[in-house]
Design an enzyme around this catalytic site. Structure first.
Site, PDB file in Angstrom:
ATOM      1  N   TYR A 223       4.889   6.548  17.089  1.00  0.00           N
ATOM      2  CA  TYR A 223       4.069   6.187  16.681  1.00  0.00           C
ATOM      3  C   TYR A 223       2.376   6.558  16.150  1.00  0.00           C
ATOM      4  O   TYR A 223       2.164   6.602  14.855  1.00  0.00           O
ATOM      5  CB  TYR A 223       4.420   4.691  17.380  1.00  0.00           C
TER       6      TYR A 223
ATOM      7  N   ASP B 215      -5.565   4.933  19.988  1.00  0.00           N
ATOM      8  CA  ASP B 215      -5.472   6.089  21.410  1.00  0.00           C
ATOM      9  C   ASP B 215      -3.830   7.152  21.302  1.00  0.00           C
ATOM     10  O   ASP B 215      -4.383   7.860  21.932  1.00  0.00           O
ATOM     11  CB  ASP B 215      -5.952   5.411  22.377  1.00  0.00           C
TER      12      ASP B 215
ATOM     13  N   LYS C  62       0.742   8.128  13.321  1.00  0.00           N
ATOM     14  CA  LYS C  62      -0.880   7.939  13.043  1.00  0.00           C
ATOM     15  C   LYS C  62      -1.220   8.927  13.039  1.00  0.00           C
ATOM     16  O   LYS C  62      -2.821   8.975  11.541  1.00  0.00           O
ATOM     17  CB  LYS C  62      -0.991   6.885  14.543  1.00  0.00           C
TER      18      LYS C  62
ATOM     19  N   ILE D 197       1.060  -1.217   0.089  1.00  0.00           N
ATOM     20  CA  ILE D 197       0.099   0.356  -0.334  1.00  0.00           C
ATOM     21  C   ILE D 197       0.840   1.538  -0.474  1.00  0.00           C
ATOM     22  O   ILE D 197       0.133   2.524  -0.022  1.00  0.00           O
ATOM     23  CB  ILE D 197      -1.300  -0.061   1.234  1.00  0.00           C
TER      24      ILE D 197
HETATM   25  N1  LIG Z   1      -2.187  -3.503  17.987  1.00  0.00           N
HETATM   26  C1  LIG Z   1      -2.862  -2.596  18.806  1.00  0.00           C
HETATM   27  O1  LIG Z   1      -2.534  -2.241  20.626  1.00  0.00           O
HETATM   28  C2  LIG Z   1      -3.386  -1.021  18.420  1.00  0.00           C
HETATM   29  C3  LIG Z   1      -3.858  -0.591  18.881  1.00  0.00           C
HETATM   30  C4  LIG Z   1      -4.348   0.889  18.374  1.00  0.00           C
HETATM   31  C5  LIG Z   1      -4.512   0.550  17.523  1.00  0.00           C
HETATM   32  N2  LIG Z   1      -3.721   0.320  16.025  1.00  0.00           N
HETATM   33  C6  LIG Z   1      -4.109   0.022  14.744  1.00  0.00           C
HETATM   34  O2  LIG Z   1      -4.785  -1.092  14.238  1.00  0.00           O
HETATM   35  C7  LIG Z   1      -4.481  -1.533  13.444  1.00  0.00           C
HETATM   36  C8  LIG Z   1      -4.260  -3.141  12.843  1.00  0.00           C
HETATM   37  O3  LIG Z   1      -3.269  -3.162  13.773  1.00  0.00           O
HETATM   38  P1  LIG Z   1      -2.566  -4.207  14.441  1.00  0.00           P
HETATM   39  O4  LIG Z   1      -1.660  -5.083  15.766  1.00  0.00           O
HETATM   40  O5  LIG Z   1      -3.873  -5.533  13.832  1.00  0.00           O
HETATM   41  O6  LIG Z   1      -1.613  -4.351  13.475  1.00  0.00           O
HETATM   42  P2  LIG Z   1      -0.093  -5.933  12.342  1.00  0.00           P
HETATM   43  O7  LIG Z   1      -1.004  -7.177  13.345  1.00  0.00           O
HETATM   44  O8  LIG Z   1       0.762  -5.379  12.989  1.00  0.00           O
HETATM   45  O9  LIG Z   1      -0.536  -6.133  11.204  1.00  0.00           O
HETATM   46  C9  LIG Z   1      -0.286  -4.829  10.265  1.00  0.00           C
HETATM   47  C10 LIG Z   1      -0.050  -4.993   8.941  1.00  0.00           C
HETATM   48  O10 LIG Z   1       0.272  -4.878   8.171  1.00  0.00           O
HETATM   49  C11 LIG Z   1       0.772  -5.335   7.199  1.00  0.00           C
HETATM   50  N3  LIG Z   1       1.821  -4.173   5.809  1.00  0.00           N
HETATM   51  C12 LIG Z   1       2.810  -3.773   6.499  1.00  0.00           C
HETATM   52  N4  LIG Z   1       3.881  -3.225   5.245  1.00  0.00           N
HETATM   53  C13 LIG Z   1       2.690  -2.931   4.584  1.00  0.00           C
HETATM   54  C14 LIG Z   1       2.203  -3.440   3.559  1.00  0.00           C
HETATM   55  N5  LIG Z   1       3.315  -1.901   2.846  1.00  0.00           N
HETATM   56  N6  LIG Z   1       1.716  -3.232   2.215  1.00  0.00           N
HETATM   57  C15 LIG Z   1       0.502  -3.989   2.999  1.00  0.00           C
HETATM   58  N7  LIG Z   1       0.682  -4.316   3.903  1.00  0.00           N
HETATM   59  C16 LIG Z   1       1.339  -4.143   4.558  1.00  0.00           C
HETATM   60  C17 LIG Z   1       2.079  -6.135   7.888  1.00  0.00           C
HETATM   61  O11 LIG Z   1       1.943  -6.822   7.213  1.00  0.00           O
HETATM   62  P3  LIG Z   1       3.525  -8.170   7.804  1.00  0.00           P
HETATM   63  O12 LIG Z   1       3.199  -8.566   8.898  1.00  0.00           O
HETATM   64  O13 LIG Z   1       4.380  -9.040   6.680  1.00  0.00           O
HETATM   65  O14 LIG Z   1       4.698  -6.879   7.771  1.00  0.00           O
HETATM   66  C18 LIG Z   1       0.272  -6.336   8.337  1.00  0.00           C
HETATM   67  O15 LIG Z   1       0.382  -7.577   7.992  1.00  0.00           O
HETATM   68  C19 LIG Z   1      -3.630  -0.800  12.709  1.00  0.00           C
HETATM   69  O16 LIG Z   1      -3.928   0.376  11.824  1.00  0.00           O
HETATM   70  C20 LIG Z   1      -2.619  -0.299  14.257  1.00  0.00           C
HETATM   71  O17 LIG Z   1      -2.176   1.051  13.900  1.00  0.00           O
HETATM   72  C21 LIG Z   1      -3.459  -1.547  17.453  1.00  0.00           C
END
Ligand SMILES: NC(=O)c1ccc[n+]([C@@H]2O[C@H](COP(=O)([O-])OP(=O)(O)OC[C@H]3O[C@@H](n4cnc5c(N)ncnc54)[C@H](OP(=O)(O)O)[C@@H]3O)[C@@H](O)[C@H]2O)c1
Length: 296
Positions: A138, A114, A142, A49
């Site tokens: 981070y 958050d 965001k 992306i």
């Molecule tokens: N985790 C938390 O506690 C938390 C809290 C608040 C908000 N969020 C937000 O919620 C959302 C989902 O979080 P999550 O924890 O599910 O994240 P995650 O498990 O880290 O998943 C992120 C995904 O993005 C993919 N990605 C990385 N680079 C990419 C690229 N260039 N093109 C396409 N895909 C790519 C990653 O692939 P790879 O694994 O291969 O790198 C991974 O599958 C994010 O926006 C995050 O900021 C997360």
């Protein structure tokens, strides 16, 4: 998050295409089949992306009218030393998706965090119109992503969520399930307060919202408030790992490159009122996730 979208979207009449920068792991596929049945769509279209032309190509070829962006650079500590890649994935990539949706009159659903809050001390739940004051790179990147989406002029739904966990991949619940099973003692911080979010619940909310989308920024987590210590105590209780002695500690006992928000509880009034959704209490959802995970 993306894998929970796969499960929940099975019940939708819309056609979903799932993309990733790499193929889905075997563990994810096995878990998907376990949770969603043997017929779950595990296919993944490769898409980076950060590449606007590649996004445009898929949008045109598949007639995409909505993008749900679950991708991000989510390593909070790592972002401090990898600012460029964090900015690319968290700010530039959402801008690309927004441009692609603007060009076809589509809608971008984008997950934010958050951690766009936290530098200013406060003790009441954060509202959508509150100024972003991130404590680290981070959260800052965001926040830039949100600003880029707004500036693009596309239809958008930005959902800030918190403390996201699921059966899949690496997350706090999976880590603590392991540590409480294998360690006799564990110290967990009690001076950072927020609300966990079961990604399955958020995915259900997104599918419901997409029936009648309304541009705006919204907050979504599970209901309730806890510290990471309380969260861990419930993970241990629901998994039966009661032999582990879990004690509260202060954040400064775990030196980290970035100071995390002491209080990042999200006010969810707007999303509930706008879309008429109800949100499960955090312990109820945690119990469901652990039951699903341990029965895999
Ligand atoms: N985790 C938390 O506690 C938390 C809290 C608040 C908000 N969020 C937000 O919620 C959302 C989902 O979080 P999550 O924890 O599910 O994240 P995650 O498990 O880290 O998943 C992120 C995904 O993005 C993919 N990605 C990385 N680079 C990419 C690229 N260039 N093109 C396409 N895909 C790519 C990653 O692939 P790879 O694994 O291969 O790198 C991974 O599958 C994010 O926006 C995050 O900021 C997360």
């Amino acid at each position: 998050m993306g894998n929970e979208m796969r499960i929940v979207s099975q019940g939708s009449n819309d056609k979903y295409i799932f993309t990733d920068v790499v193929d889905a792991s075997e563990e994810s596929i096995a878990m998907l089949r376990k949770l969603a049945g043997p017929n779950v769509d595990v296919s993944t279209v490769k898409l980076d992306i950060t590449d606007l032309e590649a996004i445009r190509k898929i949008v045109k070829a598949e007639g995409v009218s909505v993008i749900v962006n679950c991708a991000a650079y989510t390593n909070v500590d790592g972002a401090e030393t990898n600012q460029d890649i964090a900015e690319l994935l968290n700010a530039k990539a959402p801008q690309n998706l927004a441009i692609a949706m603007k060009e076809v009159g589509g809608t971008l659903v984008h997950i934010s965090t958050d951690y766009v809050f936290g530098k200013e001390p406060y003790n009441t739940p954060c509202r959508e119109d509150q100024k972003g004051t991130p404590t680290g790179v981070y959260g800052l990147t965001k926040l830039h992503g949100e600003q880029n989406i707004l500036a693009s002029g596309c239809n958008y739904i930005i959902i800030r969520t918190a403390w996201l966990y699921s059966e899949f991949g690496k997350n706090f619940v999976r880590t603590m399930l392991n540590l409480t099973a294998t360690r006799p003692e564990l110290k967990v911080v009690f001076d950072q307060v927020g609300t966990p979010t079961y990604a399955f619940d958020l995915a259900e909310a997104i599918v419901a919202i997409l029936k009648k989308p309304q541009t705006g920024i919204y907050h979504y987590s599970n209901e309730g408030v806890c510290s990471w210590y309380d969260f861990t105590k419930m993970i241990a209780e629901y998994s039966g790992h009661t032999a582990c002695n879990i004690q509260p500690c202060h954040s400064d006992e775990f030196p980290s490159p970035v100071k995390r928000p002491a209080f990042s509880v999200l006010d969810k009034t707007k999303i509930k009122q706008t879309f008429g959704i109800t949100i499960p209490y955090w312990t109820v959802s945690l119990s469901k996730c652990i039951t699903k995970y341990t029965n895999k």
